[in-house]
Design an enzyme around this catalytic site. Structure first.
Site, PDB file in Angstrom:
ATOM      1  N   GLU A 174     -41.635 -45.532   6.122  1.00  0.00           N
ATOM      2  CA  GLU A 174     -42.885 -45.033   5.538  1.00  0.00           C
ATOM      3  C   GLU A 174     -43.980 -45.795   5.159  1.00  0.00           C
ATOM      4  OE1 GLU A 174     -42.148 -42.101   2.229  1.00  0.00           O
ATOM      5  OE2 GLU A 174     -40.934 -40.718   3.738  1.00  0.00           O
ATOM      6  N   GLU A 372     -35.456 -37.853   7.791  1.00  0.00           N
ATOM      7  CA  GLU A 372     -35.227 -37.364   6.279  1.00  0.00           C
ATOM      8  C   GLU A 372     -36.005 -35.867   6.231  1.00  0.00           C
ATOM      9  OE1 GLU A 372     -36.709 -39.483   3.074  1.00  0.00           O
ATOM     10  OE2 GLU A 372     -36.142 -41.634   4.159  1.00  0.00           O
TER      11      GLU A 372
HETATM   12  C1  BGP Z   1     -39.058 -40.460   0.924  1.00  0.00           C
HETATM   13  C2  BGP Z   1     -38.279 -41.690   1.021  1.00  0.00           C
HETATM   14  C3  BGP Z   1     -36.856 -41.524   0.295  1.00  0.00           C
HETATM   15  C4  BGP Z   1     -36.593 -40.675  -0.575  1.00  0.00           C
HETATM   16  C5  BGP Z   1     -37.335 -39.118  -0.164  1.00  0.00           C
HETATM   17  C6  BGP Z   1     -37.296 -38.198  -1.420  1.00  0.00           C
HETATM   18  O1  BGP Z   1     -40.150 -40.699   1.207  1.00  0.00           O
HETATM   19  O2  BGP Z   1     -38.382 -42.211   2.077  1.00  0.00           O
HETATM   20  O3  BGP Z   1     -36.220 -42.839  -0.106  1.00  0.00           O
HETATM   21  O4  BGP Z   1     -36.390 -40.895  -1.779  1.00  0.00           O
HETATM   22  O5  BGP Z   1     -38.784 -39.527  -0.028  1.00  0.00           O
HETATM   23  O6  BGP Z   1     -38.195 -38.577  -2.509  1.00  0.00           O
HETATM   24  P1  BGP Z   1     -37.838 -38.443  -3.954  1.00  0.00           P
HETATM   25  O7  BGP Z   1     -36.592 -39.293  -4.090  1.00  0.00           O
HETATM   26  O8  BGP Z   1     -38.753 -39.107  -4.821  1.00  0.00           O
HETATM   27  O9  BGP Z   1     -37.479 -37.122  -4.384  1.00  0.00           O
END
Ligand code: BGP
Length: 474
Positions: A174, A372
């Site tokens: 990201e 993800e």
């Molecule tokens: C993405 C990241 C992850 C993860 C996810 C969910 O942007 O790559 O590392 O954490 O988001 O976000 P959060 O954990 O803030 O809910």
């Protein structure tokens, strides 16, 4: 790419699960200085570790010591792949050492061996919000091209240490949230480059330099991975959000195109063999100067990606004339009246996944893997010890349905689905444990209680069945 089965599985990241922040020679990483926050209160980014504050990365969910147990649970669900990240500060504690920390290298070799033992394909991210603090303080992070060389040295160490064991590599997670044209919150520039947005002097210039250097580092890492082992497949992961128009007013449609596209220039650079001309002209018009080296053009040409990793959680509504919403939260701005939101304000939009898969595939014609996707929710442990997370099942099911349509009806080449946080872990944006994603519950609470035991949620069995029913989409 030769693939017989669809890569069902999950994704985790070192700083959100490992803990053991100061063990076995690990150096201080940027996330080790970030406290726990909440939806309402941003995480505090500290200069030093302050007594009495809670730094969730220090303990994570103790994956560092429990990885065997956790991987066995992933195997029980039938995982074909697990995306992990390597914490750079375990391998090079300060980032600029001449030789790596052997205990750090051994840890990841052991994790990969454990995955292979269970026939789980490791997909390894080299940079997922993890960077030695020393590189930020001593060198100015990615503003300094020397950091590209340190990164490549670290990549080389890992490509060699895991040669023949790891086939799929991801250069960065990201980096696309770095866009010089967009106002950012402190946490966003910090997780990506260890620098607070509000501290940056010449914001646009600094972000453009950081972004260029990271993009260049990625294409160079791709070429290096292939040199070391030609069978390596290298991708980069982007967190993409379609920004829909408010209505069919052509101006709003144009705004939506531009807003969706603004995070694509690095993907263009990594897939099309050159840093995009439109971005260079935009910089020129704004007086932003990039130091472009004589060899850079050849590096972009040589380091094109093999695949694209897609992180997808939500869609948004593009800004429009008269829009008075302040874009403060991650998917802030106007809420889409057709969609429901998670408790953390993220619009739930399965169709958006199909939309963005089509968009990506039509633009680059490269294989895609969903790296993800998932729902952050509050789970309740019932009196009988069960966790009835039907909302999570519904979320994943609906997204998988749309992914299947993209593959089967739209002919998008997608070779895997990795659900985010298949085991509960620390939230990146808020630092909470309460925001749970997992099919596996971890007994760790935000008041620091809990004994870290793992429990299968209802969704565990559901995902297990899904994987067994759909080995492939062909
Ligand atoms: C993405 C990241 C992850 C993860 C996810 C969910 O942007 O790559 O590392 O954490 O988001 O976000 P959060 O954990 O803030 O809910």
């Amino acid at each position: 790419m030769e693939r017989n089965e669809f890569l069902w599985g999950g994704s985790i990241a070192a700083h959100q699960c490992e803990g053991a922040w100061d063990q076995d020679g690990k150096g201080l990483g940027i996330m080790d200085l970030v406290t726990k926050g909440t939806y309402e209160t941003p995480r505090e980014i500290c200069q030093t570790i302050k007594p009495g504050k809670d730094y969730p990365s220090h303990t994570g969910i103790d994956f560092y010591h429990r990885y065997k147990e956790d991987i066995a649970l992933f195997a029980e669900m039938g995982f074909k792949a697990l995306r992990i990240s390597i914490d750079w500060s375990r391998i090079y504690p300060k980032g600029d050492e001449a030789s790596p920390n052997p205990l750090g290298v051994q840890f990841y070799q052991a994790v990969v061996a454990e995955l292979l033992k269970h026939n789980i394909e490791p997909i390894v991210t080299l940079y997922h919000f993890e960077m030695p603090v020393h590189l930020v303080r001593e060198y100015g992070s990615w503003t300094n091209p020397k950091v590209i060389d340190f990164y490549l040295n670290y990549c080389k160490t890992m490509f060699e240490a895991l040669k023949g064991q790891v086939r799929y590599w991801v250069t960065f997670n990201e980096m696309n949230h770095i866009d010089p044209q967009t106002e950012a919150s402190d946490i966003f520039t910090y997780i990506i480059a260890g620098l607070k947005y509000s501290d940056l002097q010449d914001k646009k210039q600094t972000l453009a330099t950081i972004s260029y250097n990271m993009t260049l580092a990625s294409v160079k890492a791709v070429a290096l991975a292939r040199e070391i082992d030609p069978s390596n497949q290298v991708g980069c992961v982007f967190g993409l959000t379609p920004a829909y128009p408010l209505n069919c007013d052509p101006q709003n449609v144009l705004n939506s195109l531009k807003e969706t596209d603004r995070e694509f220039y690095q993907i263009d650079a990594m897939c099309m063999g050159k840093f995009p001309e439109y971005k260079l002209r935009e910089y020129q018009a704004q007086g932003i100067k990039l130091e472009i080296g004589a060899e850079d053009a050849a590096a972009f040409e040589k380091g094109k990606l093999d695949f694209i990793g897609l992180n997808y959680y939500s869609s948004s509504v593009a800004r429009y004339e008269g829009d008075d919403q302040e874009e403060e939260t991650l998917f802030g701005g106007t809420q889409n009246p057709y969609l429901e939101q998670s408790k953390w304000g993220w619009a739930i939009d399965p169709t958006g996944l199909r939309y963005i898969m089509n968009y990506l595939y039509r633009r680059y014609a490269l294989p895609i893997i969903i790296t993800e996707n998932g729902l952050g929710a509050v789970d309740q442990v019932e009196a009988d010890g069960t966790i009835q997370d039907d909302y999570r099942i519904e979320y994943v099911q609906k997204h998988v349905e749309q992914m299947e349509k993209a593959i089967v009806e739209d002919y998008v080449d997608c070779f895997g689905y990795l659900m985010w946080g298949p085991i509960d872990l620390v939230s990146a944006t808020t630092g909470e444990m309460k925001k749970r994603y997992g099919f596996i519950y971890v007994d760790k609470q935000d008041d620091q209680t809990g004994d870290l035991t793992r429990k299968r949620k209802k969704s565990f069995t559901w995902y297990q069945e899904l994987i067994s029913q759909k080995p492939t989409f062909k």
